[in-house]
Motif scaffolding. Structure first.
Motif, PDB file in Angstrom:
ATOM      1  N   ASN A   9       1.864   0.117  -5.431  1.00 18.70           N
ATOM      2  CA  ASN A   9       1.629   0.892  -4.236  1.00 18.70           C
ATOM      3  C   ASN A   9       0.454   0.957  -3.759  1.00 18.70           C
ATOM      4  O   ASN A   9       0.080   2.215  -3.185  1.00 18.70           O
ATOM      5  CB  ASN A   9       2.366   2.167  -4.452  1.00 18.70           C
ATOM      6  N   GLU A  12      -0.410   1.273  -0.076  1.00 13.61           N
ATOM      7  CA  GLU A  12      -0.060   2.531   0.729  1.00 13.61           C
ATOM      8  C   GLU A  12      -0.719   3.818   0.215  1.00 13.61           C
ATOM      9  O   GLU A  12      -0.978   4.633   0.937  1.00 13.61           O
ATOM     10  CB  GLU A  12       1.648   2.852   0.313  1.00 13.61           C
ATOM     11  N   THR A  16      -2.930   6.183   2.740  1.00 11.74           N
ATOM     12  CA  THR A  16      -2.558   7.740   2.673  1.00 11.74           C
ATOM     13  C   THR A  16      -3.816   8.450   2.383  1.00 11.74           C
ATOM     14  O   THR A  16      -3.991   9.594   2.775  1.00 11.74           O
ATOM     15  CB  THR A  16      -1.502   7.775   1.806  1.00 11.74           C
ATOM     16  N   VAL A 158       0.395  -4.144   4.377  1.00 11.15           N
ATOM     17  CA  VAL A 158       0.698  -2.506   4.109  1.00 11.15           C
ATOM     18  C   VAL A 158       0.865  -1.712   5.637  1.00 11.15           C
ATOM     19  O   VAL A 158       0.447  -2.319   6.528  1.00 11.15           O
ATOM     20  CB  VAL A 158      -1.002  -1.798   3.831  1.00 11.15           C
TER      21      VAL A 158
END
Length: 316
Positions: A9, A12, A16, A158
């Motif tokens: 991940n 991401e 974020t 992404v």
């Protein structure tokens, strides 16, 4: 440690983290501006952020939009965002100005010790926070769905959604505008002069009180925009959310070099990314711990922060 979760991940978590870090950076600008000029840690700045966040939600409520509303059409979305951003910036700037005139200016005129400013800042923070708590009956306020969180495009695989684009774009534009204002405008030169040597600046005709007021207005405006972006991203606001976010924004300012505008940007983005990497590696419960652990470790080796340049010596 969940290395598989971190690497699977990674994209991401990075996007974020940058989004959250952009909000930290905007709030951190207020801390670093006030410290650069007054050598004061304005702990009431977290409530300046809250004032802007609530002002944005109440503006949307005035248009008949609540947490169950959604808006379609790019023109309508831009209109609601722009109006709410202006109101939020004015509300936060006004709150910051009131704090400066009511709480800090009388102490400056009496040459109060630094401890008096610190206690006053904490007291103002608690008083404003409790005022919002009483007014809202300690209930959360919801923001309408203005910007979709569905992927707009993919960058290296992404997904990038509209909220991330808005947050990063608006934060970067505001920070670049403030940096240029400080380094190129006449008022900005006055701010840098007072930050470098207030007595000499006064002898050269710089109005110190006016400069300090402009510092609080500029920092408050940045916090107001951050409040709006927080509403768009989280969509739920409580009166007490400013405490932890304010601490992290202050941490971001220290990471980048307290008193350095560009350092606030670097520190905010770094802090947001580190938080998300820690949550992917250790779990979400380690997110806040990692943010402050990084601060402690960095200051052990670089006490002035990453960039460590004072506002009075900053150059474009």
């Amino acid at each position: 440690m969940n290395f598989d979760g971190l690497f699977s991940n990674f994209g991401e978590l990075t996007t974020t983290g940058l989004t959250q870090g952009a909000i930290y950076a905007l709030v951190a600008l207020g801390y670093t501006l006030v410290y650069g000029v007054l050598r004061l840690i304005n702990f009431a700045h977290s409530e300046v952020f809250i004032a802007g966040a609530f002002a944005a939600i109440w503006t949307w409520n005035g248009f008949g939009l609540d947490q169950d509303s959604s808006v379609s059409g790019l023109g309508s979305v831009m209109f609601y965002l722009l109006v709410a951003m202006i109101v939020a910036a004015i509300a936060s700037a006004g709150t910051a100005t009131v704090i400066e005139r009511v709480a800090y200016r009388p102490l400056r005129r009496r040459n109060a010790p630094p401890l008096a400013f610190l206690i006053t800042a904490i007291g103002a923070s608690i008083a404003i926070s409790e005022a919002f708590g009483i007014y809202t009956r300690r209930r959360p306020e919801g923001a309408p769905m203005l910007v979709t969180q569905k992927p707009v495009f993919h960058l290296f695989g992404v997904p990038i959604d509209g909220v991330q684009l808005l947050t990063l774009g608006a934060a970067l534009v505001m920070m670049i505008a403030l940096d240029q204002f400080i380094n190129r405008s006449r008022v900005g030169r006055g701010i840098r002069a007072v930050a470098q040597d207030p007595n000499t600046a006064a002898l050269m005709g710089v109005n110190k009180d006016r400069v300090i007021m402009m510092v609080f207005i500029a920092g408050g405006s940045m916090a107001g925009v951050a409040g709006l972006l927080y509403d768009v991203r989280i969509q739920t606001l409580t009166y007490s959310v400013g405490f932890l976010l304010g601490l992290k924004a202050f941490t971001a300012a220290v990471l980048g070099g307290i008193g350095n505008l560009r350092g606030a940007l670097v520190g905010g983005l770094l802090l947001g990314v580190v938080e998300n990497y820690a949550s992917g590696l250790f779990g979400s419960e380690w997110k806040d711990f990692a943010a402050f652990a990084v601060l402690v470790v960095l200051l052990m080796f670089r006490p002035t922060g990453l960039l460590g340049e004072s506002l009075g010596r900053a150059r474009a």
